[in-house]
Write an enzyme that holds these catalytic residues in place. Sequence first.
Site, PDB file in Angstrom:
ATOM      1  N   GLN A 230      16.004-141.871  -0.974  1.00 33.06           N
ATOM      2  CA  GLN A 230      16.010-140.590  -1.230  1.00 33.06           C
ATOM      3  C   GLN A 230      15.463-139.596  -0.326  1.00 33.06           C
ATOM      4  O   GLN A 230      16.000-138.490  -0.433  1.00 33.06           O
ATOM      5  CB  GLN A 230      15.261-140.188  -2.991  1.00 33.06           C
ATOM      6  CG  GLN A 230      16.063-140.798  -4.002  1.00 33.06           C
ATOM      7  CD  GLN A 230      15.702-142.301  -4.184  1.00 33.06           C
ATOM      8  OE1 GLN A 230      15.214-142.990  -3.349  1.00 33.06           O
ATOM      9  NE2 GLN A 230      15.766-142.634  -5.565  1.00 33.06           N
ATOM     10  N   ASP A 271       7.256-137.881 -12.366  1.00 32.62           N
ATOM     11  CA  ASP A 271       8.249-138.384 -13.481  1.00 32.62           C
ATOM     12  C   ASP A 271       7.447-138.471 -14.735  1.00 32.62           C
ATOM     13  O   ASP A 271       8.044-138.347 -15.917  1.00 32.62           O
ATOM     14  CB  ASP A 271       8.767-139.713 -13.256  1.00 32.62           C
ATOM     15  CG  ASP A 271       9.668-139.604 -12.009  1.00 32.62           C
ATOM     16  OD1 ASP A 271       9.561-139.697 -10.804  1.00 32.62           O
ATOM     17  OD2 ASP A 271      10.981-139.365 -12.402  1.00 32.62           O
ATOM     18  N   ASN A 281       5.336-141.759 -10.046  1.00 25.42           N
ATOM     19  CA  ASN A 281       6.377-140.994  -9.159  1.00 25.42           C
ATOM     20  C   ASN A 281       6.777-142.169  -8.603  1.00 25.42           C
ATOM     21  O   ASN A 281       6.671-143.326  -8.499  1.00 25.42           O
ATOM     22  CB  ASN A 281       5.759-140.058  -8.207  1.00 25.42           C
ATOM     23  CG  ASN A 281       6.631-139.376  -7.502  1.00 25.42           C
ATOM     24  OD1 ASN A 281       7.455-138.766  -8.250  1.00 25.42           O
ATOM     25  ND2 ASN A 281       6.508-139.296  -6.081  1.00 25.42           N
TER      26      ASN A 281
HETATM   27  O1  MRU Z   1      14.516-142.557  -9.113  1.00 29.09           O
HETATM   28  P1  MRU Z   1      14.530-141.076  -8.757  1.00 29.09           P
HETATM   29  O2  MRU Z   1      15.252-140.615  -7.682  1.00 29.09           O
HETATM   30  O3  MRU Z   1      15.077-140.112 -10.038  1.00 29.09           O
HETATM   31  O4  MRU Z   1      13.012-140.700  -8.639  1.00 29.09           O
HETATM   32  C1  MRU Z   1      12.814-139.300  -8.532  1.00 29.09           C
HETATM   33  C2  MRU Z   1      11.412-139.251  -8.215  1.00 29.09           C
HETATM   34  O5  MRU Z   1      10.661-140.090  -8.287  1.00 29.09           O
HETATM   35  C3  MRU Z   1      10.914-137.989  -7.747  1.00 29.09           C
HETATM   36  O6  MRU Z   1       9.983-137.704  -7.086  1.00 29.09           O
HETATM   37  C4  MRU Z   1      10.385-137.318  -9.001  1.00 29.09           C
HETATM   38  O7  MRU Z   1      11.215-136.975 -10.075  1.00 29.09           O
HETATM   39  C5  MRU Z   1       9.608-135.957  -9.004  1.00 29.09           C
HETATM   40  S1  MRU Z   1      11.261-134.829  -8.675  1.00 29.09           S
HETATM   41  C6  MRU Z   1      10.556-133.214  -8.738  1.00 29.09           C
END
Ligand code: MRU
Length: 385
Positions: A230, A271, A281
Amino acid sequence: MGDHFARPETNVNYGAAYGPHADSGPGAPPGQVPGPAGAVPALRWEEPPEGPVLVLLDQTRLPQREVELVVTDVQALVLAIRSLAVRGAPLLGLAGAYGVALAAARGYDVEEAAELLAHARPTAVNLGYGVRRALAACREAAPGGEAAAALAEARALHAQDAAASTAMAEHGERLLAELVPGGGYRILTHCNTGALVSGGDGTALGVVMAAHRAGELRRLWVDETRPLLQGARLTAYEAARAGMPYTLLADNAAGSLFTAGEVDAVLIGADRITADGSTANKVGSYPLAVLAAYHHVPFIVVAPTTTVDLDTEDGAAIEVEQRPGSEVTDLAPSPLGTQAYNPAFDVTPPELITAIITENGVVSPVTKEALVTVCNQSVRREGSD
Ligand code: MRU
């Protein structure tokens, strides 16, 4: 997935037009920074003659292609959530709320739709929160008004999230100025927390964006964020679009960066934040917190109060999503039959967190009492709306 989605595709003109790549220069001067304006929104509601749809920017295809998924049913939305076409805690909240609105507008069983959506992924608390808000609006609506009520609630949450982004960026700017005297910040971030996950500029990346606009961002260090990258795919895409001075690194290069004294602060999203301040997170956040503590560098979590889950006591009680091992083994093909450990998130304990920035202010030190106080401010505001 093919049957559920229409996929209008746009080739991305990725490169110089979106600003400098790593190490190619200091970025645009203050006041001349192109923001995310013109970017394809991560999620939007549309009402073509064939009936309402949710249009999602497919984040699995970025940065090479900007492909939009036109979602017409709840099963398709669940797939989009599970496949990470739509992802990131605040955006999952919006997807959940609009998903309930879509179900209501298209005549599906709303209670069943809400159940499916709320359990599409387990860790981000925002998903269930968004679903519950739209569902409550539906239940309270006069007969016949359910779809309109759910949509209005989704839109209200969308606006609330955008406002929270702005407020977090303001608090973040003030906190950085305090913690890193002299400005010119070198910030390390993990995963993706920008406009792609929010109704506004995002959480951690929203603060970075504000520092960049103020001419105070010297360098954004972007962790690749294995295994789904990501950081490399999405944060780099957003940083490039905004003309930020950014450099990509393999996650395991972070240690040497700290040793070299090249990091002024770590900024990440969340999260789920439990009552004691433990923060789930993207996997790889906890090792950064340990490194930051060892090197006496502030470790800052940026998240709206909708990500705080006061009903869960501590980090041990967080359900961490386990994802298919193939996401790890396929990255650089491993021998057939190799097993993989692939938790999507890890949990950072409060004692490693310097501050949590919410839209209602900064929690530091991180205590249950301080978290309750900032969350109560949101409850009071919603109550007075
Ligand atoms: O698995 P993902 O890509 O949904 O994980 C997202 C994250 O871990 C972000 O850092 C988290 O949601 C914070 S977004 C503001």
